[in-house]
Design a protein around this motif. Sequence first.
Motif, mmCIF file in Angstrom:
data_model
loop_
_atom_site.group_PDB
_atom_site.id
_atom_site.type_symbol
_atom_site.label_atom_id
_atom_site.label_comp_id
_atom_site.label_asym_id
_atom_site.label_seq_id
_atom_site.Cartn_x
_atom_site.Cartn_y
_atom_site.Cartn_z
ATOM 1 N N UNK B 26 9.612 19.222 14.308
ATOM 2 C CA UNK B 26 8.841 20.468 14.267
ATOM 3 C C UNK B 26 7.345 20.172 14.325
ATOM 4 N N UNK B 27 6.582 21.073 14.921
ATOM 5 C CA UNK B 27 5.136 20.880 14.980
ATOM 6 C C UNK B 27 4.422 21.856 14.076
ATOM 7 N N UNK B 28 3.137 21.588 13.842
ATOM 8 C CA UNK B 28 2.334 22.525 13.055
ATOM 9 C C UNK B 28 0.855 22.331 13.364
ATOM 10 N N UNK B 29 0.051 23.338 13.016
ATOM 11 C CA UNK B 29 -1.387 23.205 13.198
ATOM 12 C C UNK B 29 -1.996 22.472 12.002
ATOM 13 N N UNK B 30 -2.931 21.569 12.300
ATOM 14 C CA UNK B 30 -3.643 20.857 11.247
ATOM 15 C C UNK B 30 -5.141 21.003 11.516
ATOM 16 N N UNK B 31 -5.917 21.249 10.472
ATOM 17 C CA UNK B 31 -7.363 21.413 10.634
ATOM 18 C C UNK B 31 -8.116 20.098 10.419
ATOM 19 N N UNK B 32 -9.105 19.874 11.258
ATOM 20 C CA UNK B 32 -10.000 18.716 11.097
ATOM 21 C C UNK B 32 -11.431 19.206 11.250
ATOM 22 N N UNK B 33 -12.324 18.633 10.464
ATOM 23 C CA UNK B 33 -13.741 18.977 10.613
ATOM 24 C C UNK B 33 -14.370 17.989 11.585
ATOM 25 N N UNK B 34 -15.084 18.521 12.557
ATOM 26 C CA UNK B 34 -15.764 17.639 13.498
ATOM 27 C C UNK B 34 -17.251 17.983 13.441
ATOM 28 N N UNK B 35 -18.048 17.003 13.014
ATOM 29 C CA UNK B 35 -19.440 17.313 12.649
ATOM 30 C C UNK B 35 -20.460 16.645 13.569
#
Lengths: 640, 271
Positions: B26-35
């Motif tokens: 299964x897949x899912x959305x993951x958040x990453x901060x890109x600065x």
Amino acid sequence: MATLDSKIPSGPLADKWRNHKANIKLVNPANKRKYEVIVVGAGLAGASAASSLGDLGYKVKCFVFHDSPRRAHSIAAQGGINAAKNYQNDGDSVHRLFYDTLKGGDYRAREANVHRLAEVSVNIIDQCVAQGVPFAREYGGLLANRSFGGAQVSRTFYARGQTGQQLLLGAYSALSRTIGQGLVEMHTHSEMLDLVIVDGQAKGIIVRDLVTGKITRHAADAVVLATGGYGNVFNLATYARGSNATAIWRAYKRGACIANLCYTQIHPTCIPVSGDYQSKLTLMSESLRNDGRIWVPKKKEDAKKDPNSIPEADRDYYLERMYPSFGNLCPRDIASRAAKRVCDEGRGVGPTGLGVYLDFADAIKRLGENGVRERYGNLFDIYHEITAESAYKVPMRIFPAVHYTMGGLWVDYNLMSNVPGLFVLGEANFSDHGANRLGASALMQGLADGYFVIPYTIGDYLAGQKPGSRPSTDRPEFKAAEDNVTAMTNRLLSSKGKHPVSYYHKRLGKILWEFCGMARTKEGLEKALKLIPELREEFWKDVLVPGSGDTLNQSLEQAGRVADFLELGELMCRDALTREESCGGHFREEHQFPDGECKRDDASFGHVAAWEYQGEGKTPLRNIEPLNYEFTKMSVRNYK
Amino acid sequence: MVAENTSSRSLSITLRVWRQAGPTQPGKFVDYQSKDLSPNMSFLEMLDVVNDELTLKGEEPIAFAHDCREGICGTCSCTINGKPHGPGKGVATCQVYMRAFRDGDVVTVEPFRAAAFPVIKDLITDRSAFDKIQQAGGFITARTGSAPEANGLPVPKPDADLAMDAAACIGCGACVAACKNASAMLFVAAKVSHLGLLPQGQAERDRRVLSMVSTMDALGFGNCTNQYECSAACPKLITHDFIARMNRDYLGASLRAAFKPESAASGGGAG
């Protein structure tokens, strides 16, 4: 020491290829299906070879690391393909194309190979048109041409700014047809990681499936490498990110000689570097030099000014000044060095000072904005996307970038390496461009090798192999090669060090650009030869490759390729150091005329240098193939 | 062309990325901060930077397809903020620059979605269905060496130009991803039109369209319902007019196939 017999046929230059074709051995049609041929790569050379050999009746297996054979980087070639059709009635001929290519290569290619290339160039255009390649046409329906650097005739065929794409899709369509007919077995997502030699002959490869990580063995009667050039050794180049030297490098480590690595082409018209994050450089086609004029300000203090505010009298159209008869269309190596020189003088433009203007104001006056758009619209769009500037309004800023490598695996006239059964086509070999390639000649060579050379010459080798004598993949040689691949994969994954792969690739690129780029010195190269082994040692100690080997792992793929570049880069510097002359793309500052032009030393270096692997940690052996010029005189190149 | 953020200042975004370990997971959305991104950085270069950061943190980098990074190989294939190849018009994912986004944006990145393009890992899909359609008929049979002199067959310039418009397809699959039916009609129509417009392509014109269309259907692509999302998403701006052309060809070829018996000897060779 390797035996380097070029096997150039005897007889008059113009008859060599015809006579050779008539004399080499054939495989009868019923026997062809008993031979298996492995083709690695499906760019212009690989796809044309695989489909042509499949059509002949050989059993062909084709391997690419891409997800589809249509992705190879031949697709990005913009400008065109040369052919001696003389449709323009401007004095072109096979001999003139031969001569221009040989001279363009600064007399460091074989006469016989280059002549054959010029001969088959006309067949390539016929073949591509028959496949439906939509070349540019005149209103009468006949084919159109344009001019390219290093020639005074118009012999370049083109399909807008996407000639490479259209030629590759032509070859891909032929390959697709042969796959559909069951003549070629296609393996995508499959990277060759070793060459298998049995009884001194190339008889198979080891492949990693990039999706599952599975390592497999493949046996064949002959192996054809068409895996492209090694320009990504510089990290920043106009190559695709995935382009790599792994196949040719691992073949080298199995005994195939690698020749003339120092001949690297720095293309004069690329978009300048903008920041440290940059992953690649984008080419602006050489065809732009048909209508664009290259200049920098005469005075240093004007370099930061708005170019449109600099009056005509204060501009230095330096190529037109230095090379009046070829002007903006002088060969690539010469145009690149001239750009470097004016930037070194402090007259470079743009935020970094590493740029020159390519100005279309005159062309727009002459042809109108729409006229220019029709010829180069897609290139202007690309430029706009990257820089957010309109080249219709302000001159383009361009700077040289690594674009092509003339060096590669050594091959004889039959395109076979010194390892029997191993053939090398296209940019992966060293054979046709000498020390500098002319524009629109890479497409020509890739397709010449695949469509019109290998189908003849591979038969000469296979006819000497007993049908059905292909070794089993259970042989110890296959196991040893597979173990070698597995060991390297495990070593990369287990180091768990401090830095990602990109860190080392960037550093290697900087070393090479500084010391083995547009200008080289003994001192600099010796420094690079010290720095690269240190970097390599650091890489193996400290590289951080996440993930595992039994799944899709792009970091692992990149790590293996960079590991090879860290070795190849060193040999490239060694080749550059030992070639004590300047020629084509190899410019040694110690060897130049007072006006800054290349000073060749034909007596000492009129030869091919083919390096032979001697084992890990040992200095490779420099073999020599003398270049015997029977029909042309090695003279000083003059584009003035 | 991409809408421009005229500011030259750096920007930071939240990247919401589809992560999926494999085809059956299964897949899912993951958040990453890109600065601190430069607006002149390309979207894929931004992913490179994020991936190096993930690597250093001991996490697995985001798998994404890319190669030439100049919009011609057709490898890159991200759906950015719901649009295949993102916010620009007539560009591929690799030609999207960070100046298209604003500081503080949340940027959602997914693979091209279509039943015929199963996910391999994260943002990478399997588009081999396109190759299978080509193998079914996307060619002119011209064995090496058998070609006549190139200028022996003039092609009117307007035909050659139109054929080139169609041939510009890079095989990326954005048309499929943009279509609510996951139809491959624009992709197939581009190849059928390119070859069908040229005199060289006439001999196999009927066979080609019938074979490519039936293969397309068999591979699970949907049908066209004239929404033209395909053309809007196409990085080469290939027009949906070619779909109409293909439908005409297909209808004609089907009728001719129904009424024209094939020679019984067509498959075999004479002795």
